[in-house]
Design an enzyme around this catalytic site. Structure first.
Site, PDB file in Angstrom:
ATOM      1  CG  ASP A 111     -23.408 -36.210 -17.865  1.00 18.90           C
ATOM      2  OD1 ASP A 111     -23.058 -37.247 -17.518  1.00 18.90           O
ATOM      3  OD2 ASP A 111     -23.152 -35.422 -18.603  1.00 18.90           O
ATOM      4  CG  ASN A 115     -21.034 -30.589 -11.556  1.00 21.79           C
ATOM      5  OD1 ASN A 115     -21.984 -30.022 -11.050  1.00 21.79           O
ATOM      6  ND2 ASN A 115     -20.756 -31.823 -11.898  1.00 21.79           N
ATOM      7  CG  ASP A 169     -23.614 -38.058 -21.774  1.00 14.29           C
ATOM      8  OD1 ASP A 169     -23.208 -38.582 -20.434  1.00 14.29           O
ATOM      9  OD2 ASP A 169     -23.153 -37.007 -22.335  1.00 14.29           O
ATOM     10  CG  HIS A 213     -20.138 -30.740  -7.269  1.00 14.53           C
ATOM     11  ND1 HIS A 213     -20.064 -31.664  -8.280  1.00 14.53           N
ATOM     12  CD2 HIS A 213     -18.782 -30.612  -6.968  1.00 14.53           C
ATOM     13  CE1 HIS A 213     -18.864 -31.897  -8.561  1.00 14.53           C
ATOM     14  NE2 HIS A 213     -18.049 -31.195  -7.834  1.00 14.53           N
TER      15      HIS A 213
END
Length: 375
Positions: free
Chosen positions: A195, A160, A152, A165
């Site tokens: 993610d 972001n 992760d 994005h």
């Protein structure tokens, strides 16, 4: 039409156009020679079945042919016996249909179903299927050892939110590429969503192989990446679990790798953590504490302590800090470092903040009523 030895006797113009060959080039050739070598055995078995059963195959067989221009095309071939009055032996008649467009469409749909559209990596469905195969193989072959990594990205939301994005997606694509470059061909990396990535490692000799690869992935990710006019240094937390813990399902493996990842993130991020069974107990305890905290906020079971603030020149009282405290009915005093962090992770921080502000304002109003000269 082919003779008893499989040599082409007669063709129509439609087949010549399909195979990009003229009739003279096809005459006398064996049809199997125009197929991909890996499809030859299937074709021969299909023709033999028709010959031995003295009938016609009811189902078509799908094969790959090589055209005269070198291109590959898919065909559906129906086969039946052909009685040639001019020959002592019966031949076979092939009916060939071009199904290349359909095969390409099906292959594309298959790819879409099992791959992530952003990174072109395998998706969760594909990874889960491969993991289920590995679990089954470990049952039948006890010596087989594999591992699962759950990865992760750290602080991905910041990228972001700050860059947008578009650049967040570019970061995810680059992360996928860097992970792939660290792996052997037989290993599988997938984007599970958001993610989150997962890696399936095969044929491990010992646990050091898995943890060593995880460390190499972290090193590869840590190289700066220019993106959106700034330089990003990707970071990730990785959890690893190994098949020799006796897993029964793919879901159990993913769950425990995810737990180990969470442990790595809690320990400071940018780390690798290996799953052990005590993690289940810690997570269960944390979930219970989270439920108690939610109840405590809703029922007003927390309290506030007030710490005075003074100016030194001139020396005078100027305000108070409102400090949240939690006296748990069975655990005793729970540290703010624990329950405030837990509130942030569990999404209760807004409710906790609103409660603190409401109670602090109530107390301030009470003080003003009691000592109006201090207001």
């Amino acid at each position: 039409i082919v003779d008893a030895r499989g040599r082409i006797v007669r063709v129509n113009q439609a087949l010549c156009a399909l195979l990009v060959r003229d009739e003279a080039a096809l005459a006398g050739q064996r049809f199997v020679e125009m197929l991909r070598p890996s499809d030859g055995a299937l074709f021969e078995r299909h023709s033999r079945d028709v010959t031995e059963r003295r009938g016609r195959a009811t189902d078509a067989v799908e094969l790959r042919c090589t055209g005269g221009d070198g291109g590959e095309l898919w065909v559906a071939l129906h086969c039946g016996r052909y009685n040639d009055t001019g020959s002592a032996e019966d031949g076979l008649i092939y009916q060939v249909q071009d199904i290349t467009s359909r095969q390409l469409a099906e292959a594309r749909l298959q790819h879409i179903a099992y791959h992530d559209s952003l990174t072109e990596l395998p998706n969760r469905a594909y990874f889960h299927a491969e993991l289920a195969k590995a679990v089954e193989a470990s049952r039948t072959e006890p010596g087989t050892r594999f591992a699962v990594m759950f990865l992760d990205l750290d602080r991905f939301k910041v990228v972001n939110d700050s860059l947008g994005h578009f650049y967040g997606n570019e970061l995810l694509r680059e992360v996928g590429r860097r992970i792939q470059q660290c792996l052997r061909r037989k290993e599988v990396v997938a984007r599970l969503g958001g993610d989150e990535f997962a890696v399936l490692l095969h044929d491990l000799h010992d646990s050091d192989d898995g943890t060593g690869l995880a460390e190499r992935i972290l090193q590869a990710l840590s190289k700066p990446l220019p993106i959106g006019g700034t330089e990003i240094v990707p970071s990730a937390s990785i959890g690893v679990t190994f098949s020799d813990l006796g897993y029964r399902t793919a879901d159990e493996l993913l769950r425990d790798a995810d737990l180990a990842m969470y442990e790595a993130k809690t320990a400071g991020r940018g780390r690798v953590a290996v799953f052990d069974r005590t993690m289940h107990e810690r997570i269960a305890d944390k979930l219970a504490l989270e439920a108690d905290l939610r109840h405590a906020i809703g029922e007003g079971e927390l309290s506030l302590s007030y710490q005075p603030l003074f100016d030194l020149e001139p020396y005078r009282l100027v305000g108070f800090e409102a400090l949240a405290r939690w006296q748990h009915p069975t655990r005793g005093a729970v540290s703010p470092a624990v329950f405030i962090t837990l509130a942030e992770e569990a999404g209760h921080i807004e409710a906790l903040t609103a409660w603190v502000i409401e109670k602090a304002v109530e107390q301030l109003a009470a003080w003003h009523r009691a000592a109006p000269h201090m207001a």
